[in-house]
Enzyme design. Structure first.
Site, PDB file in Angstrom:
ATOM      1  N   GLN A   1     -13.850   0.505  19.473  1.00  0.00           N
ATOM      2  CA  GLN A   1     -12.467   0.162  19.482  1.00  0.00           C
ATOM      3  C   GLN A   1     -12.194   1.864  20.455  1.00  0.00           C
ATOM      4  O   GLN A   1     -13.224   2.888  20.386  1.00  0.00           O
ATOM      5  CB  GLN A   1     -10.903   0.000  18.250  1.00  0.00           C
ATOM      6  CG  GLN A   1     -12.856   1.230  17.286  1.00  0.00           C
ATOM      7  CD  GLN A   1     -12.197   0.449  15.850  1.00  0.00           C
ATOM      8  OE1 GLN A   1     -11.311  -0.012  15.819  1.00  0.00           O
ATOM      9  NE2 GLN A   1     -13.567   1.328  14.981  1.00  0.00           N
TER      10      GLN A   1
ATOM     11  N   ASP B   1      -9.778  -1.845   3.199  1.00  0.00           N
ATOM     12  CA  ASP B   1      -9.099  -0.236   3.905  1.00  0.00           C
ATOM     13  C   ASP B   1      -9.490  -0.862   5.542  1.00  0.00           C
ATOM     14  O   ASP B   1     -10.270  -0.064   5.587  1.00  0.00           O
ATOM     15  CB  ASP B   1     -10.197   0.865   3.904  1.00  0.00           C
ATOM     16  CG  ASP B   1      -8.852   1.870   4.402  1.00  0.00           C
ATOM     17  OD1 ASP B   1      -9.894   2.540   4.197  1.00  0.00           O
ATOM     18  OD2 ASP B   1      -8.690   1.613   4.282  1.00  0.00           O
ATOM     19  N   SER B   2      -8.717  -1.268   6.399  1.00  0.00           N
ATOM     20  CA  SER B   2      -8.350  -1.924   7.285  1.00  0.00           C
ATOM     21  C   SER B   2      -7.685  -0.955   8.220  1.00  0.00           C
ATOM     22  O   SER B   2      -6.950  -0.585   8.322  1.00  0.00           O
ATOM     23  CB  SER B   2      -8.245  -3.900   7.519  1.00  0.00           C
ATOM     24  OG  SER B   2      -7.166  -4.106   7.146  1.00  0.00           O
ATOM     25  N   THR B   3      -8.276  -1.154   9.478  1.00  0.00           N
ATOM     26  CA  THR B   3      -7.037  -1.512  10.712  1.00  0.00           C
ATOM     27  C   THR B   3      -6.008  -2.343  10.605  1.00  0.00           C
ATOM     28  O   THR B   3      -5.803  -3.528   9.000  1.00  0.00           O
ATOM     29  CB  THR B   3      -7.798  -0.856  12.585  1.00  0.00           C
ATOM     30  OG1 THR B   3      -8.808  -2.423  12.281  1.00  0.00           O
ATOM     31  CG2 THR B   3      -8.741  -0.003  12.044  1.00  0.00           C
TER      32      THR B   3
ATOM     33  N   HIS C   1      -5.502   6.719   0.228  1.00  0.00           N
ATOM     34  CA  HIS C   1      -7.039   6.687  -0.474  1.00  0.00           C
ATOM     35  C   HIS C   1      -6.807   6.460  -2.088  1.00  0.00           C
ATOM     36  O   HIS C   1      -7.815   5.780  -3.431  1.00  0.00           O
ATOM     37  CB  HIS C   1      -7.331   7.870  -0.494  1.00  0.00           C
ATOM     38  CG  HIS C   1      -8.136   7.556   1.502  1.00  0.00           C
ATOM     39  ND1 HIS C   1      -8.053   9.003   1.939  1.00  0.00           N
ATOM     40  CD2 HIS C   1      -8.255   6.482   2.165  1.00  0.00           C
ATOM     41  CE1 HIS C   1      -8.477   8.239   3.294  1.00  0.00           C
ATOM     42  NE2 HIS C   1      -8.608   6.737   3.382  1.00  0.00           N
TER      43      HIS C   1
ATOM     44  N   ASP D   1     -13.572   6.167   6.930  1.00  0.00           N
ATOM     45  CA  ASP D   1     -13.738   7.607   6.655  1.00  0.00           C
ATOM     46  C   ASP D   1     -14.091   8.060   5.879  1.00  0.00           C
ATOM     47  O   ASP D   1     -14.488   8.571   5.104  1.00  0.00           O
ATOM     48  CB  ASP D   1     -12.548   7.664   6.911  1.00  0.00           C
ATOM     49  CG  ASP D   1     -10.974   6.395   6.186  1.00  0.00           C
ATOM     50  OD1 ASP D   1     -10.314   6.025   6.900  1.00  0.00           O
ATOM     51  OD2 ASP D   1     -11.524   7.539   4.452  1.00  0.00           O
TER      52      ASP D   1
ATOM     53  N   ASP E   1     -19.136  -6.980   9.906  1.00  0.00           N
ATOM     54  CA  ASP E   1     -18.034  -8.088   9.574  1.00  0.00           C
ATOM     55  C   ASP E   1     -17.830  -8.189   8.827  1.00  0.00           C
ATOM     56  O   ASP E   1     -18.029  -8.634   8.481  1.00  0.00           O
ATOM     57  CB  ASP E   1     -17.747  -8.596  11.400  1.00  0.00           C
ATOM     58  CG  ASP E   1     -16.181  -8.885  11.197  1.00  0.00           C
ATOM     59  OD1 ASP E   1     -16.082  -9.954  12.448  1.00  0.00           O
ATOM     60  OD2 ASP E   1     -15.934  -9.182  10.311  1.00  0.00           O
ATOM     61  N   GLY E   2     -16.421  -7.591   8.473  1.00  0.00           N
ATOM     62  CA  GLY E   2     -16.347  -7.913   6.430  1.00  0.00           C
ATOM     63  C   GLY E   2     -15.749  -9.629   6.772  1.00  0.00           C
ATOM     64  O   GLY E   2     -16.424 -10.155   5.752  1.00  0.00           O
TER      65      GLY E   2
HETATM   66  N1  SAM Z   1      -6.358   4.059   6.414  1.00  0.00           N
HETATM   67  C1  SAM Z   1      -6.628   3.213   7.109  1.00  0.00           C
HETATM   68  C2  SAM Z   1      -4.882   2.661   7.575  1.00  0.00           C
HETATM   69  O1  SAM Z   1      -4.433   2.029   6.369  1.00  0.00           O
HETATM   70  O2  SAM Z   1      -4.668   1.592   8.616  1.00  0.00           O
HETATM   71  C3  SAM Z   1      -7.514   2.720   7.499  1.00  0.00           C
HETATM   72  C4  SAM Z   1      -9.118   2.736   8.040  1.00  0.00           C
HETATM   73  S1  SAM Z   1     -10.014   2.672   8.347  1.00  0.00           S
HETATM   74  C5  SAM Z   1     -11.025   4.237   9.396  1.00  0.00           C
HETATM   75  C6  SAM Z   1     -10.192   1.505   8.887  1.00  0.00           C
HETATM   76  C7  SAM Z   1     -11.530   0.844   9.155  1.00  0.00           C
HETATM   77  O3  SAM Z   1     -11.592  -0.819   9.807  1.00  0.00           O
HETATM   78  C8  SAM Z   1     -11.869   1.490  10.566  1.00  0.00           C
HETATM   79  O4  SAM Z   1     -13.074   2.356  10.887  1.00  0.00           O
HETATM   80  C9  SAM Z   1     -12.878   0.373  11.644  1.00  0.00           C
HETATM   81  O5  SAM Z   1     -13.590  -0.222  12.346  1.00  0.00           O
HETATM   82  C10 SAM Z   1     -12.947  -0.627  10.347  1.00  0.00           C
HETATM   83  N2  SAM Z   1     -12.396  -2.549  10.639  1.00  0.00           N
HETATM   84  C11 SAM Z   1     -11.827  -2.969  11.427  1.00  0.00           C
HETATM   85  N3  SAM Z   1     -12.180  -3.894  11.625  1.00  0.00           N
HETATM   86  C12 SAM Z   1     -12.817  -5.083  10.950  1.00  0.00           C
HETATM   87  C13 SAM Z   1     -14.039  -5.634  10.483  1.00  0.00           C
HETATM   88  N4  SAM Z   1     -13.236  -7.049  10.882  1.00  0.00           N
HETATM   89  N5  SAM Z   1     -14.515  -5.259   9.539  1.00  0.00           N
HETATM   90  C14 SAM Z   1     -15.615  -4.255   9.430  1.00  0.00           C
HETATM   91  N6  SAM Z   1     -14.423  -2.921   9.289  1.00  0.00           N
HETATM   92  C15 SAM Z   1     -13.393  -3.499  10.055  1.00  0.00           C
END
Ligand code: SAM
Length: 284
Positions: A31, A156-158, A62, A86, A138-139
């Site tokens: 990304q 806690d994903s994007t 958090h 993070d 990948d989750g």
């Molecule tokens: N709190 C933030 C929000 O509410 O938007 C999210 C923060 S956290 C940095 C989101 C994380 O999800 C990112 O580091 C991203 O790389 C991760 N992520 C996205 N898709 C993912 C997946 N399929 N498996 C595991 N992690 C994933």
């Protein structure tokens, strides 16, 4: 030349943040990632044009993602965090001394490395805690294949764009259901009901197919522009979100009453009191 960074998540609504100093701005394996300093929000990280974190208000999201399910559960030993690179949710989870292990499954190692470097106060050493295990994966694959069972799973994903899109699917939630221990709780970052209502409605609809109790709670994080943020909630024990405030307060006291900046037992209970427009989205 002044630089303004625009959040591009919503079709008809954009926010611009002034970047006083840009510390990182490039593509990772998964990304587009930018880190910059802003006078009002502190240090900010955006992924694919969406604010993920700001140092001045990260405590809200958090604390509420970690403490609401952990105090509701009351005897969690194993926690799984999907995403969360993070380290902020991990930091809060590890404040529960009775917890035996916290597994963080993050797809993008660069997020962890860059947050270690530019946001050390957010993870506050949580990555190196002996109870922490970090998995770069990948989750969806992790929950589909793991033999472990977790008391609490925190997603806690994007948002449902880029690598995060799969984390809002029925298949992923079914994997979470599979990886949950009996009596376990699943909590998901589920967007801003005011701007992303259909997303919340769809997730809760999937939860209702797999769990006896599917609902949501709210907390307002100023840098998630557009009203309160929703946390999807799924479990088979419908009493867990109806705990009385004094019961939550007792569990907090038993956990050492560690200082918090947002979560309190009253706020915990009130977070499930949904305004009508959100309640309409989560009720069956
Ligand atoms: N709190 C933030 C929000 O509410 O938007 C999210 C923060 S956290 C940095 C989101 C994380 O999800 C990112 O580091 C991203 O790389 C991760 N992520 C996205 N898709 C993912 C997946 N399929 N498996 C595991 N992690 C994933």
């Amino acid at each position: 030349m002044e630089r303004w960074v625009e959040e591009t998540l919503h079709a008809g609504f954009r926010v611009r943040l002034k970047a006083d100093r840009v510390l990182f701005d490039s593509e990772t394996e998964h990304q587009q990632l930018i880190i910059f300093d802003n006078a009002d929000y502190g240090r900010v990280m955006m992924l694919d044009g969406v604010v993920q974190l700001s140092t001045k208000d990260e405590f809200v999201y958090h604390e509420m993602m970690a403490h609401v399910p952990l105090f509701a559960h009351g005897r969690a030993k194993k926690v799984l965090i999907i995403g969360g690179g993070d380290g902020g949710v991990l930091r809060e989870v590890l404040r529960h001394e009775n917890l035996k292990s916290a597994t963080l499954c993050e797809i993008d190692r660069s997020v962890i490395d860059l947050c270690r470097e530019h946001f050390p106060e957010v993870s506050a050493g949580a990555y190196d805690n002996p109870r922490t295990r970090i998995v770069i994966a990948d989750g969806t694959k992790f929950v589909a294949e793991t033999d472990e069972r977790f008391d609490v799973i925190l997603v806690d994903s994007t948002d449902p764009i880029g690598p995060g899109a799969v984390l809002f699917t029925r298949e992923f939630y079914a994997g979470c259901r599979r990886a949950l221990a009996p009596g376990g709780i699943l909590v998901t970052q589920n967007g801003l009901p005011f701007l992303q209502g259909p997303e919340l409605k769809q997730s809760i609809g999937y939860f209702r197919e797999m769990f006896d109790d599917a609902y949501a709670y709210l907390a307002t994080t100023p840098s998630y522009f557009g009203g309160p943020m929703s946390f999807g909630w799924a479990t088979d024990d419908g009493d867990l979100r109806r705990l009385r405030q004094d019961a939550v307060e007792r569990r907090y006291a038993d956990a050492g009453a560690f200082p918090t900046k947002y979560w309190r037992s009253e706020v915990h209970v009130a977070a499930f009191a949904l305004p009508t427009y959100v309640r309409e989205l989560v009720k069956g």
